[in-house]
Design a protein around this motif. Structure first.
Motif, PDB file in Angstrom:
ATOM      1  N   LEU A 144       0.813  -1.209   0.000  1.00 29.97           N
ATOM      2  CA  LEU A 144       0.000   0.000   0.000  1.00 29.97           C
ATOM      3  C   LEU A 144       0.853   1.268   0.000  1.00 29.97           C
ATOM      4  O   LEU A 144       1.995   1.280   0.437  1.00 29.97           O
ATOM      5  N   GLY A 187      -2.513  -0.864  -3.549  1.00 27.16           N
ATOM      6  CA  GLY A 187      -3.446   0.240  -3.434  1.00 27.16           C
ATOM      7  C   GLY A 187      -2.764   1.555  -3.113  1.00 27.16           C
ATOM      8  O   GLY A 187      -1.740   1.593  -2.421  1.00 27.16           O
ATOM      9  N   VAL A 217      -8.379  -1.554  -3.670  1.00 36.40           N
ATOM     10  CA  VAL A 217      -7.173  -2.378  -3.688  1.00 36.40           C
ATOM     11  C   VAL A 217      -7.309  -3.415  -4.799  1.00 36.40           C
ATOM     12  O   VAL A 217      -8.374  -4.030  -4.951  1.00 36.40           O
TER      13      VAL A 217
END
Length: 276
Positions: free
Chosen positions: A123, A145, A181
């Motif tokens: 992330l 993401g 995501v």
């Protein structure tokens, strides 16, 4: 095969090579391995960001023949530590993010091939670092993401524009604005992830993939990166302008002359070693 000189390996600062460093730098012959080393979440707090920047600075001054960026732990990284937004005063925010964007840019400028290995959740800051590498490898189920919208922010280490380079503006808008995501297999379809490896052999496969590049024609790889930087800044016209000199410089290298001779003698499957 040429290896990184022992003096270079031994010169890695203890702050980056120690077992408990937030980012750990080690060598496997010609391949530098940079490991995110703050499991279980590998959050990018100020210490992790500083260590990453220090590692890239060291690599810029001591360029390896290849770089693999990977992570220890169940996840690659749960992203940026939200406490940073409380720690950095608003009037210091521009300088703070400029410095960390600069580390990403320095990673991009390394003359060697760079590979980011994502075995699981990747992330925000970690994904932005991945997008600054030349190649991204992942498992099918790895998840990526840019989720800064959850704190009413936008990616500040260059992820939006680098994702747009790989997948287009529409896809960049989709990831950043929705904060959703996406799995590795989806990003491979979009051209963001370059190769998918099985989860049970992922770390070995990723290492072998990066090692193949590190033991290849280092100066030719650097020339390829130079031409692509020209394309990114000025399109085909800029790359075409640069290419004759880049090619002329390459034909003068020992690597090129030895590879041509080996090709003529042994064919395309020759096993020439390179000086690095």
């Amino acid at each position: 095969m040429s290896a990184v000189p022992e003096a270079r390996v031994g010169a890695v600062p203890e702050a980056l090579s120690a077992e408990m460093s937030p980012v750990r730098l080690a060598f496997d012959g010609p391949l530098a391995v940079l490991t995110l080393n703050r499991p279980p979440a590998n959050l990018f707090d100020t210490a992790m960001l500083r260590a990453f920047s220090d590692a890239v600075d060291w690599l810029a001054a001591n360029s390896p023949r290849g770089l693999l960026v990977r992570a220890d732990g169940r996840v690659v990284s749960a992203g940026l530590d939200v406490e940073i937004f409380n720690e950095v005063p608003p009037d210091e925010a521009a300088a703070f993010w400029s410095a960390h964007l600069g580390a990403v840019q320095a990673l991009e400028r390394l003359p060697c091939p760079t590979v980011f290995a994502a075995h699981s959740l990747t992330l925000t800051a970690a994904f932005e670092i991945a997008l600054a590498c030349d190649l991204i490898v992942a498992t099918r189920s790895a998840r990526f993401g840019l989720v800064e919208r959850k704190v009413a922010f936008t990616p500040a280490m260059g992820g939006t524009q680098r994702l747009a380079q790989r997948a287009g503006v529409g896809r960049a808008c989709e990831l950043v604005m929705t904060g959703d995501v996406y799995r590795g297999e989806t990003l491979a379809e979009w051209g963001v992830v370059n190769a998918l490896f099985p989860a049970d052999s992922f770390h070995g496969d990723a290492h072998a993939y990066a090692m193949r590049l590190a033991t290849g024609p280092t100066r030719a790889h650097a020339a390829t990166k130079q031409i692509l930087r020209g394309f990114q800044s000025g399109g085909v016209a800029r790359s075409d302008e640069m290419l004759p000199k880049v090619a002329a410089d390459l034909v003068r290298t020992r690597d090129h002359r030895r590879a041509v001779a080996a090709f003529i003698e042994h064919g395309p499957d020759h096993t020439t070693s390179y000086d690095g």
